[in-house]
Design a protein around this motif. Structure first.
Motif, PDB file in Angstrom:
ATOM      1  N   LEU A  60     -70.288  -0.316  98.665  1.00 53.18           N
ATOM      2  CA  LEU A  60     -70.173   1.136  98.573  1.00 53.18           C
ATOM      3  C   LEU A  60     -71.452   1.737  98.015  1.00 53.18           C
ATOM      4  CD1 LEU A  60     -66.636   0.989  96.994  1.00 53.18           C
ATOM      5  CD2 LEU A  60     -67.166   1.567  99.373  1.00 53.18           C
ATOM      6  N   CYS A  61     -71.947   2.783  98.693  1.00 52.59           N
ATOM      7  CA  CYS A  61     -73.237   3.369  98.310  1.00 52.59           C
ATOM      8  C   CYS A  61     -73.138   4.351  97.140  1.00 52.59           C
ATOM      9  CB  CYS A  61     -73.898   4.040  99.511  1.00 52.59           C
ATOM     10  SG  CYS A  61     -73.002   5.464 100.153  1.00 52.59           S
ATOM     11  N   GLY A  62     -71.960   4.811  96.798  1.00 51.13           N
ATOM     12  CA  GLY A  62     -71.859   5.744  95.682  1.00 51.13           C
ATOM     13  C   GLY A  62     -70.440   6.207  95.438  1.00 51.13           C
ATOM     14  N   ALA A  63     -70.321   7.194  94.547  1.00 56.11           N
ATOM     15  CA  ALA A  63     -69.009   7.679  94.118  1.00 56.11           C
ATOM     16  C   ALA A  63     -68.210   8.297  95.259  1.00 56.11           C
ATOM     17  CB  ALA A  63     -69.177   8.689  92.982  1.00 56.11           C
ATOM     18  N   ARG A  64     -68.860   9.033  96.128  1.00 59.28           N
ATOM     19  CA  ARG A  64     -68.135   9.674  97.230  1.00 59.28           C
ATOM     20  C   ARG A  64     -67.490   8.628  98.139  1.00 59.28           C
ATOM     21  NH1 ARG A  64     -71.188  14.244  99.952  1.00 59.28           N
ATOM     22  NH2 ARG A  64     -70.408  15.256  98.099  1.00 59.28           N
ATOM     23  N   CYS A  65     -68.242   7.600  98.499  1.00 58.60           N
ATOM     24  CA  CYS A  65     -67.695   6.565  99.374  1.00 58.60           C
ATOM     25  C   CYS A  65     -66.669   5.703  98.634  1.00 58.60           C
ATOM     26  CB  CYS A  65     -68.812   5.722  99.974  1.00 58.60           C
ATOM     27  SG  CYS A  65     -69.723   6.632 101.261  1.00 58.60           S
ATOM     28  N   ALA A  66     -66.877   5.470  97.330  1.00 62.53           N
ATOM     29  CA  ALA A  66     -65.878   4.745  96.543  1.00 62.53           C
ATOM     30  C   ALA A  66     -64.576   5.536  96.519  1.00 62.53           C
ATOM     31  CB  ALA A  66     -66.391   4.494  95.126  1.00 62.53           C
ATOM     32  N   GLY A  67     -64.666   6.835  96.321  1.00 64.57           N
ATOM     33  CA  GLY A  67     -63.490   7.689  96.324  1.00 64.57           C
ATOM     34  C   GLY A  67     -62.783   7.687  97.665  1.00 64.57           C
ATOM     35  N   THR A  68     -63.551   7.711  98.736  1.00 64.11           N
ATOM     36  CA  THR A  68     -62.973   7.678 100.089  1.00 64.11           C
ATOM     37  C   THR A  68     -62.234   6.362 100.312  1.00 64.11           C
ATOM     38  OG1 THR A  68     -64.665   9.150 100.967  1.00 64.11           O
ATOM     39  CG2 THR A  68     -63.516   7.760 102.559  1.00 64.11           C
ATOM     40  N   LEU A  69     -62.850   5.252  99.917  1.00 63.59           N
ATOM     41  CA  LEU A  69     -62.211   3.950 100.077  1.00 63.59           C
ATOM     42  C   LEU A  69     -60.916   3.887  99.276  1.00 63.59           C
ATOM     43  CD1 LEU A  69     -62.604   0.956 101.200  1.00 63.59           C
ATOM     44  CD2 LEU A  69     -63.241   0.457  98.848  1.00 63.59           C
ATOM     45  N   ILE A  70     -60.934   4.355  98.035  1.00 63.51           N
ATOM     46  CA  ILE A  70     -59.730   4.337  97.197  1.00 63.51           C
ATOM     47  C   ILE A  70     -58.660   5.242  97.791  1.00 63.51           C
ATOM     48  CG2 ILE A  70     -58.818   4.987  94.931  1.00 63.51           C
ATOM     49  CD1 ILE A  70     -61.509   3.892  93.775  1.00 63.51           C
ATOM     50  N   ASP A  71     -59.054   6.404  98.297  1.00 63.39           N
ATOM     51  CA  ASP A  71     -58.098   7.306  98.929  1.00 63.39           C
ATOM     52  C   ASP A  71     -57.435   6.637 100.138  1.00 63.39           C
ATOM     53  OD1 ASP A  71     -56.880   9.998  99.221  1.00 63.39           O
ATOM     54  OD2 ASP A  71     -58.019   9.984 101.104  1.00 63.39           O
ATOM     55  N   ARG A  72     -58.220   5.953 100.956  1.00 63.13           N
ATOM     56  CA  ARG A  72     -57.673   5.245 102.121  1.00 63.13           C
ATOM     57  C   ARG A  72     -56.713   4.145 101.689  1.00 63.13           C
ATOM     58  NH1 ARG A  72     -63.323   4.590 105.523  1.00 63.13           N
ATOM     59  NH2 ARG A  72     -63.536   6.795 106.073  1.00 63.13           N
ATOM     60  N   TRP A  73     -57.092   3.417 100.638  1.00 66.93           N
ATOM     61  CA  TRP A  73     -56.248   2.339 100.131  1.00 66.93           C
ATOM     62  C   TRP A  73     -54.931   2.904  99.592  1.00 66.93           C
ATOM     63  CZ3 TRP A  73     -54.262   1.069  95.316  1.00 66.93           C
ATOM     64  CH2 TRP A  73     -53.735  -0.211  95.193  1.00 66.93           C
ATOM     65  N   MET A  74     -55.005   4.003  98.844  1.00 64.62           N
ATOM     66  CA  MET A  74     -53.800   4.630  98.289  1.00 64.62           C
ATOM     67  C   MET A  74     -52.879   5.124  99.403  1.00 64.62           C
ATOM     68  SD  MET A  74     -55.487   6.633  95.069  1.00 64.62           S
ATOM     69  CE  MET A  74     -53.969   7.393  94.501  1.00 64.62           C
ATOM     70  N   THR A  75     -53.464   5.701 100.439  1.00 65.18           N
ATOM     71  CA  THR A  75     -52.668   6.173 101.579  1.00 65.18           C
ATOM     72  C   THR A  75     -51.927   5.001 102.219  1.00 65.18           C
ATOM     73  OG1 THR A  75     -54.170   8.014 101.986  1.00 65.18           O
ATOM     74  CG2 THR A  75     -52.787   7.318 103.832  1.00 65.18           C
ATOM     75  N   ALA A  76     -52.605   3.898 102.416  1.00 66.13           N
ATOM     76  CA  ALA A  76     -51.967   2.718 102.999  1.00 66.13           C
ATOM     77  C   ALA A  76     -50.841   2.210 102.101  1.00 66.13           C
ATOM     78  CB  ALA A  76     -52.994   1.612 103.229  1.00 66.13           C
ATOM     79  N   GLN A  77     -51.031   2.270 100.781  1.00 68.00           N
ATOM     80  CA  GLN A  77     -49.987   1.838  99.849  1.00 68.00           C
ATOM     81  C   GLN A  77     -48.769   2.754  99.924  1.00 68.00           C
ATOM     82  OE1 GLN A  77     -50.113  -1.118  98.101  1.00 68.00           O
ATOM     83  NE2 GLN A  77     -51.900  -1.319  99.404  1.00 68.00           N
ATOM     84  N   HIS A  78     -48.992   4.055 100.070  1.00 71.47           N
ATOM     85  CA  HIS A  78     -47.879   4.999 100.184  1.00 71.47           C
ATOM     86  C   HIS A  78     -47.115   4.817 101.495  1.00 71.47           C
ATOM     87  CE1 HIS A  78     -48.160   7.418  96.593  1.00 71.47           C
ATOM     88  NE2 HIS A  78     -49.469   7.418  96.720  1.00 71.47           N
TER      89      HIS A  78
END
Length: 88
Positions: A60-78
């Protein structure tokens, strides 16, 4: 002969330069009292060259992409709230 490596951000596709301050993320398992209580989790840490080569690690290149990855992961968990850790 020196080995040349290149890494790309797993979210936006940016190329990592030698001095860039990047991050690594991967999924793991929070173990419950019984296997049915296990919960997937995501981990994030500063860039470490050795860990960057581990299977399943996201670059991950930075906070924005880290946040996007976490958001995608959370969506999959939901989408699958009864998901448990994958057995190895």
């Amino acid at each position: 002969m020196a080995r040349s490596e290149s890494f790309q951000c797993d979210v936006c596709g940016s190329q990592k330069n030698h001095n860039d301050l990047w991050w690594l993320a991967w999924t793991d398992c929070f173990e419950g009292i019984s296997p049915g209580d296990d919960q997937p989790l995501i981990k994030l840490t500063r860039w470490q060259q050795r860990q960057a080569h581990e299977e399943g690690v996201k670059h991950l290149c930075g906070a924005r992409c880290a946040g996007t990855l976490i958001d995608r992961w959370m969506t999959a968990q939901h989408e699958d709230p009864s998901a448990h850790c994958e057995s190895v």
